[in-house]
Design a protein around this motif. Structure first.
Motif, PDB file in Angstrom:
ATOM      1  N   LEU A 196       0.853  -1.183   0.000  1.00 46.80           N
ATOM      2  CA  LEU A 196       0.000   0.000   0.000  1.00 46.80           C
ATOM      3  C   LEU A 196       0.886   1.228   0.000  1.00 46.80           C
ATOM      4  O   LEU A 196       1.649   1.454   0.939  1.00 46.80           O
ATOM      5  CB  LEU A 196      -0.915   0.004   1.230  1.00 46.80           C
ATOM      6  N   LEU A 197       0.802   2.005  -1.078  1.00 47.30           N
ATOM      7  CA  LEU A 197       1.569   3.244  -1.177  1.00 47.30           C
ATOM      8  C   LEU A 197       0.772   4.392  -0.574  1.00 47.30           C
ATOM      9  O   LEU A 197      -0.443   4.510  -0.793  1.00 47.30           O
ATOM     10  CB  LEU A 197       1.900   3.568  -2.633  1.00 47.30           C
ATOM     11  N   LEU A 198       1.459   5.243   0.178  1.00 47.71           N
ATOM     12  CA  LEU A 198       0.846   6.438   0.756  1.00 47.71           C
ATOM     13  C   LEU A 198       1.370   7.645  -0.006  1.00 47.71           C
ATOM     14  O   LEU A 198       2.529   8.033   0.138  1.00 47.71           O
ATOM     15  CB  LEU A 198       1.176   6.541   2.247  1.00 47.71           C
ATOM     16  N   ASN A 199       0.526   8.193  -0.847  1.00 49.74           N
ATOM     17  CA  ASN A 199       0.907   9.323  -1.688  1.00 49.74           C
ATOM     18  C   ASN A 199       0.626  10.625  -0.956  1.00 49.74           C
ATOM     19  O   ASN A 199      -0.514  10.921  -0.608  1.00 49.74           O
ATOM     20  CB  ASN A 199       0.131   9.292  -3.013  1.00 49.74           C
ATOM     21  N   GLN A 200       1.686  11.371  -0.718  1.00 46.16           N
ATOM     22  CA  GLN A 200       1.587  12.634   0.006  1.00 46.16           C
ATOM     23  C   GLN A 200       1.313  13.766  -0.968  1.00 46.16           C
ATOM     24  O   GLN A 200       2.138  14.063  -1.846  1.00 46.16           O
ATOM     25  CB  GLN A 200       2.885  12.911   0.764  1.00 46.16           C
ATOM     26  N   ALA A 201       0.115  14.378  -0.850  1.00 45.88           N
ATOM     27  CA  ALA A 201      -0.228  15.476  -1.759  1.00 45.88           C
ATOM     28  C   ALA A 201       0.613  16.711  -1.484  1.00 45.88           C
ATOM     29  O   ALA A 201       0.914  17.479  -2.392  1.00 45.88           O
ATOM     30  CB  ALA A 201      -1.709  15.816  -1.637  1.00 45.88           C
ATOM     31  N   LEU A 202       0.981  16.904  -0.227  1.00 47.93           N
ATOM     32  CA  LEU A 202       1.724  18.103   0.143  1.00 47.93           C
ATOM     33  C   LEU A 202       2.983  17.724   0.899  1.00 47.93           C
ATOM     34  O   LEU A 202       2.960  16.848   1.755  1.00 47.93           O
ATOM     35  CB  LEU A 202       0.867  19.008   1.040  1.00 47.93           C
ATOM     36  N   ASP A 203       4.068  18.395   0.585  1.00 54.10           N
ATOM     37  CA  ASP A 203       5.251  18.322   1.422  1.00 54.10           C
ATOM     38  C   ASP A 203       5.504  19.731   1.982  1.00 54.10           C
ATOM     39  O   ASP A 203       4.773  20.676   1.690  1.00 54.10           O
ATOM     40  CB  ASP A 203       6.470  17.801   0.651  1.00 54.10           C
ATOM     41  N   GLY A 204       6.522  19.864   2.798  1.00 52.93           N
ATOM     42  CA  GLY A 204       6.763  21.142   3.460  1.00 52.93           C
ATOM     43  C   GLY A 204       6.991  22.284   2.494  1.00 52.93           C
ATOM     44  O   GLY A 204       6.405  23.360   2.628  1.00 52.93           O
ATOM     45  N   SER A 205       7.831  22.069   1.476  1.00 56.54           N
ATOM     46  CA  SER A 205       8.137  23.142   0.522  1.00 56.54           C
ATOM     47  C   SER A 205       6.922  23.511  -0.315  1.00 56.54           C
ATOM     48  O   SER A 205       6.670  24.695  -0.583  1.00 56.54           O
ATOM     49  CB  SER A 205       9.295  22.714  -0.382  1.00 56.54           C
ATOM     50  N   THR A 206       6.135  22.493  -0.727  1.00 54.42           N
ATOM     51  CA  THR A 206       4.938  22.767  -1.521  1.00 54.42           C
ATOM     52  C   THR A 206       3.917  23.540  -0.705  1.00 54.42           C
ATOM     53  O   THR A 206       3.286  24.481  -1.198  1.00 54.42           O
ATOM     54  CB  THR A 206       4.319  21.457  -2.025  1.00 54.42           C
ATOM     55  N   ALA A 207       3.745  23.158   0.567  1.00 58.68           N
ATOM     56  CA  ALA A 207       2.786  23.856   1.431  1.00 58.68           C
ATOM     57  C   ALA A 207       3.174  25.321   1.618  1.00 58.68           C
ATOM     58  O   ALA A 207       2.321  26.214   1.554  1.00 58.68           O
ATOM     59  CB  ALA A 207       2.695  23.147   2.782  1.00 58.68           C
ATOM     60  N   LYS A 208       4.466  25.582   1.831  1.00 58.30           N
ATOM     61  CA  LYS A 208       4.917  26.962   1.999  1.00 58.30           C
ATOM     62  C   LYS A 208       4.713  27.765   0.720  1.00 58.30           C
ATOM     63  O   LYS A 208       4.312  28.939   0.764  1.00 58.30           O
ATOM     64  CB  LYS A 208       6.376  26.983   2.419  1.00 58.30           C
ATOM     65  N   ALA A 209       5.016  27.147  -0.420  1.00 56.85           N
ATOM     66  CA  ALA A 209       4.836  27.843  -1.698  1.00 56.85           C
ATOM     67  C   ALA A 209       3.370  28.167  -1.946  1.00 56.85           C
ATOM     68  O   ALA A 209       3.021  29.271  -2.387  1.00 56.85           O
ATOM     69  CB  ALA A 209       5.399  26.996  -2.837  1.00 56.85           C
ATOM     70  N   LEU A 210       2.481  27.199  -1.665  1.00 58.67           N
ATOM     71  CA  LEU A 210       1.055  27.439  -1.862  1.00 58.67           C
ATOM     72  C   LEU A 210       0.543  28.538  -0.929  1.00 58.67           C
ATOM     73  O   LEU A 210      -0.283  29.371  -1.335  1.00 58.67           O
ATOM     74  CB  LEU A 210       0.278  26.141  -1.622  1.00 58.67           C
ATOM     75  N   MET A 211       1.025  28.544   0.306  1.00 56.81           N
ATOM     76  CA  MET A 211       0.605  29.591   1.246  1.00 56.81           C
ATOM     77  C   MET A 211       1.076  30.964   0.781  1.00 56.81           C
ATOM     78  O   MET A 211       0.335  31.956   0.884  1.00 56.81           O
ATOM     79  CB  MET A 211       1.166  29.282   2.632  1.00 56.81           C
ATOM     80  N   ALA A 212       2.285  31.022   0.229  1.00 57.57           N
ATOM     81  CA  ALA A 212       2.792  32.305  -0.270  1.00 57.57           C
ATOM     82  C   ALA A 212       1.972  32.788  -1.459  1.00 57.57           C
ATOM     83  O   ALA A 212       1.597  33.977  -1.543  1.00 57.57           O
ATOM     84  CB  ALA A 212       4.267  32.166  -0.654  1.00 57.57           C
ATOM     85  N   VAL A 213       1.665  31.879  -2.395  1.00 60.12           N
ATOM     86  CA  VAL A 213       0.862  32.243  -3.565  1.00 60.12           C
ATOM     87  C   VAL A 213      -0.537  32.682  -3.136  1.00 60.12           C
ATOM     88  O   VAL A 213      -1.076  33.696  -3.610  1.00 60.12           O
ATOM     89  CB  VAL A 213       0.784  31.056  -4.551  1.00 60.12           C
ATOM     90  N   ALA A 214      -1.150  31.913  -2.213  1.00 60.78           N
ATOM     91  CA  ALA A 214      -2.505  32.239  -1.768  1.00 60.78           C
ATOM     92  C   ALA A 214      -2.545  33.567  -1.024  1.00 60.78           C
ATOM     93  O   ALA A 214      -3.470  34.368  -1.214  1.00 60.78           O
ATOM     94  CB  ALA A 214      -3.033  31.118  -0.877  1.00 60.78           C
TER      95      ALA A 214
END
Length: 495
Positions: A196-214
């Motif tokens: 069973l693979l656990l696919n992570q939609a968000l990692d730390g860098s992606t979350a920070k980038a999305l928060m900055a864009v938003a």
């Protein structure tokens, strides 16, 4: 019909051998865990064991009277195998389960093999996916070999185990995933090595980038929301419009006002959450939810107004129409939030990775009340989206029919058609539907697209309103108001 199993253990490799008769009358059930390995029935740790369900169809189709069934539980971290190049998904408990029956390859089962992988409740940002190891995937490399687990059983057939350095990759073909709170059920039509693979939609860098864009997008959207409201007030006071257009402008002002409040609530949420008192966090979570529901409700009212204009073209007089719309647009969300707050739905919500690393804190609907989120947000918007897209189809059909008759000269310009369509698309909240695509392996690009488009929704609405509603020396015959009025006149003359 089913002989007792025999175990052999090595470091990181645990196996079970069963000799099963082809005349077996019931399905074969096996349990497994990363620590205890595979075994018959429920002899592993209670509540933490996985389950393997082998249908009796497998054995009846074989030629031999008795066949060996080998179940292997491997810790891939110790063996350094089953690793794709640039693999980002995490293997649950670093555990892979291999199943072989006899010496032949078994596939195309009508009654699938079922494996249940137990786990605690996964974070919302994690998507489980049932997969198997496909040796044909990937680029062959030097040292591609097959390891043979020999000597684990006397007089037993060896079975292949892929080792480090070989080609291959994970595949989900032929496997169905049924996620649950306490485990995920994998139904596959063949036998091989599963996990069973656990696919992570968000990692730390992606979350920070999305928060900055938003954050940047919300700031700009708030400024343009103010410009839009001021523009609507100006043209309503400065120019004489018929009542229908004045109501439309009032609707647009309320929609843009709800977007302004939503952006403001998001900025307050992202800036204050994690540092507020629990009671203040509950209030902030309820406020954010209220603003989101107001935004959804006003997009629904925009769709209802368009329906009345383009389908019920002769018009229906409703006293204090705009006031009643405001009562629904601002009052109904307050009722929903009041009920949700009464059952304690709001509080601190954490976005986490599979290893419990916290990416962000938000004041929102808590994890214990996710059903509230699915009903009031996903379900509510889903119904609005279906209705508004149906209205969008009707509006598009009406506009094209008028263009075909040559009644609306301005609509012969392709850019005008695209502009009206894009404006209606944003007015009806279609970009929010991208939220339904932000689950799964390829969700990161969709998350960026969702964040950017919805952050800039206020800008697009402002540009659309300025171009289509601002009067010129000669009325813009491609404007929405002209289409509505012409459609009414045409329908009246036909009647």
């Amino acid at each position: 019909l089913l002989q007792s199993g025999r175990h052999r253990w090595l470091a990181g490799l645990k196996t079970l051998l069963l000799n099963v008769s082809r005349a077996v009358t019931s399905d074969v059930l096996i349990t497994f865990s990363p620590t205890a390995g595979p075994s018959r029935l429920n002899t592993t740790e209670k509540g933490k064991a996985g389950k393997i369900h082998l249908p009796r169809e497998i054995f009846r189709s074989l030629s031999n009277q008795t066949v060996p069934v080998v179940v292997t539980v491997l810790n891939i971290q110790q063996f350094g195998m089953f690793k794709e190049i640039n693999q980002t998904a995490q293997v649950l408990d670093n555990t892979v389960v291999g199943i072989t029956v006899g010496e032949s390859s078994i596939s195309g089962l009508q009654d699938p093999v079922q494996l249940t992988f137990p786990h605690r409740e996964l974070p919302q940002s994690v998507t489980p996916q049932c997969v198997f190891w496909d040796p044909s995937k990937g680029t062959p490399c030097l040292g591609q070999v097959w390891g043979w687990a020999q000597g684990l059983y006397q007089h037993s057939q060896p079975f292949p185990v892929p080792v480090a350095g070989q080609a291959g990759g994970w595949s989900r073909s032929g496997c169905d995933t049924q996620p649950g709170d306490k485990g995920t059920v994998c139904s596959c039509d063949h036998l091989t090595f599963f996990t069973l693979l656990l696919n992570q939609a968000l990692d730390g860098s992606t979350a920070k980038a999305l928060m900055a864009v938003a954050t940047a997008g919300c700031g700009v959207a708030m400024a343009f929301s103010i410009f839009t409201i001021a523009f609507c007030i100006f043209i309503r006071c400065r120019f004489r419009f018929e009542e229908t257009i004045r109501i439309n402008l009032g609707l647009h002002m309320n929609l843009v006002g709800s977007l302004f409040l939503l952006n403001l609530a998001f900025l307050l949420n992202s800036g204050l959450s994690g540092r507020t008192h629990p009671r203040a966090c509950r209030v902030l979570g309820g406020l954010t939810h209220y603003c989101l529901l107001c935004c959804f409700t006003w997009t629904a009212l925009e769709g209802c107004q368009l329906y009345l204009l383009f389908v019920k073209v002769l018009g229906i007089y409703i006293p204090h129409y705009l006031g009643k719309l405001c009562l629904v647009g601002w009052g109904f969300p307050a009722l929903v939030v009041g009920v949700a707050g009464g059952i304690g739905s709001y509080g601190e919500y954490s976005i986490q990775t599979t290893d419990q690393q916290v990416l962000a804190h938000l004041c929102w609907i808590t994890s214990k009340h996710l059903l509230v989120h699915y009903i009031t947000n996903c379900g509510y918007f889903g119904l609005i989206f279906l209705f508004n897209m149906a209205v969008f189809g009707v509006v598009t059909q009406k506009s094209c029919s008028l263009q075909g008759t040559g009644a609306v000269q301005g609509y012969r310009k392709p850019w005008k058609v695209a502009l009206v369509a894009a404006g209606l698309f944003f007015l009806l909240g279609a970009t929010w539907a991208l939220a339904f695509l932000t689950y799964g392996i390829s969700s990161t690009p969709v998350l960026y697209l969702f964040t950017i488009l919805n952050s800039l929704q206020g800008i697009f609405i402002f540009i659309w309103l300025v171009i289509l509603y601002y009067p010129k020396t000669k009325e813009t015959t491609g404007s929405l108001s002209y289409i509505i009025r012409h459609d009414k006149t045409t329908t009246a003359s036909q009647d």
